[in-house]
Write an enzyme that holds these catalytic residues in place. Structure first.
Site, short mmCIF file in Angstrom:
data_model
loop_
_atom_site.label_atom_id
_atom_site.label_comp_id
_atom_site.label_asym_id
_atom_site.label_seq_id
_atom_site.Cartn_x
_atom_site.Cartn_y
_atom_site.Cartn_z
N GLU A 43 36.13 -19.64 4.08
CA GLU A 43 35.16 -18.66 4.60
C GLU A 43 33.84 -19.40 4.79
O GLU A 43 33.21 -19.82 3.82
CB GLU A 43 35.03 -17.52 3.59
CG GLU A 43 34.00 -16.48 3.91
CD GLU A 43 33.80 -15.51 2.74
OE1 GLU A 43 34.78 -15.21 2.00
OE2 GLU A 43 32.66 -15.06 2.54
N THR A 69 29.31 -13.65 4.81
CA THR A 69 27.93 -13.19 4.88
C THR A 69 27.63 -12.64 6.28
O THR A 69 26.59 -12.94 6.88
CB THR A 69 26.91 -14.29 4.48
OG1 THR A 69 27.44 -15.03 3.37
CG2 THR A 69 25.58 -13.70 4.03
N LYS A 129 36.85 -6.65 -0.64
CA LYS A 129 36.25 -7.66 -1.51
C LYS A 129 35.50 -6.94 -2.63
O LYS A 129 34.61 -6.12 -2.35
CB LYS A 129 35.27 -8.52 -0.69
CG LYS A 129 34.56 -9.56 -1.54
CD LYS A 129 33.78 -10.53 -0.70
CE LYS A 129 32.35 -10.10 -0.52
NZ LYS A 129 31.50 -11.21 -0.04
O1 ELE Z 1 28.10 -13.12 1.48
C1 ELE Z 1 29.30 -12.95 1.50
O2 ELE Z 1 29.95 -12.41 2.41
C2 ELE Z 1 30.02 -13.45 0.40
O3 ELE Z 1 31.20 -13.69 0.55
C3 ELE Z 1 29.28 -13.66 -0.86
C4 ELE Z 1 30.01 -14.71 -1.62
O4 ELE Z 1 31.28 -14.23 -1.79
C5 ELE Z 1 29.41 -15.03 -2.91
O5 ELE Z 1 28.14 -15.55 -2.69
C6 ELE Z 1 30.24 -16.03 -3.66
O6 ELE Z 1 29.89 -15.97 -4.99
P1 ELE Z 1 29.99 -17.21 -5.93
O7 ELE Z 1 31.42 -17.69 -5.96
O8 ELE Z 1 29.54 -16.70 -7.25
O9 ELE Z 1 29.07 -18.23 -5.34
#
Ligand code: ELE
Length: 206
Positions: A43, A69, A129
């Protein structure tokens, strides 16, 4: 690739690497390390500047490449035009859901509450998610599956090598892993990412 095949590929991949590069070159390098280490789903987040260059660099990859994101419908269309096979958001956005459905692209919205999850299901999302996953216990999935037995959940946020198994054992279809992998890059560069990705894959086979 048909939507049904993309969903199957995500479910088979079990780990979705969330790549947040400070440049398109960095995002490409982290992605390539993740793929070399065995990760099958990537992703690429839209916080990465000039992100289309990363999509282009990975277009012949045999891993499935999606966009993360994605905060608005314009970004979702941009992602799809750049070859994203799935679209991930930190929240649920009805306009993105409608656009993704129009192009038969899976939309994985971030949800925290049952109301948000039911809204996302009604909007056509096949994988929800759970974000931020670190605000929940893995047992949350089982509890949600009481009233919503067919829901498919991918926790993301605070998931890494240390706890990915807990989530998968609790019924997560896959896990999204960002910082845990990106930190390996900050520490040991490309080889660090390969090693960390291999560790996830080894963990999956145990
Ligand atoms: O913005 C989005 O669409 C995301 O997918 C957010 C991410 O999933 C997280 O930022 C991942 O979280 P960490 O593994 O803790 O770094």
């Amino acid at each position: 690739m048909q939507k049904i095949e993309i969903l199957k590929a995500l479910s088979d991949a079990k780990v979705v690497a969330v790549i947040r590069g400070s440049s398109p070159e960095e995002a490409t390098e982290i992605s390539k390390g993740a793929i070399t280490g065995g990760i099958r789903a990537i992703e690429i987040t839209y916080t990465t500047p000039f992100v289309e260059e990363t999509f282009k660099a990975l277009r012949h990859s045999d891993a499935i490449i999606g966009a993360g994101t994605v905060l608005d419908v314009e970004t979702a269309r941009h992602a799809i035009l750049n070859g994203a096979k799935f679209v991930v958001s930190p929240s649920y956005n009805a306009a993105i859901a409608k656009l993704c459905n129009r192009y038969s692209v899976p939309y994985l919205p971030g949800c925290m509450t049952i109301t948000e999850m039911v809204t996302a299901l009604e909007g056509g999302s096949d994988i929800i998610k759970l974000f931020p996953g670190n605000q929940f216990e893995p047992s949350f999935i089982k509890t949600v599956k009481g009233p919503l037995p067919n829901i498919t959940i991918m926790p993301t946020g605070g998931v890494g090598l240390a706890n990915m198994h807990e989530w998968l054992n609790a019924g997560a279809v896959a896990v999204g892993i960002g910082s845990d992998l990106n930190k390996a890059f900050a520490k040991d560069g490309y080889e660090g990412v390969v090693a960390q990705a291999k560790a996830y894959m080894k963990n999956l086979s145990n």
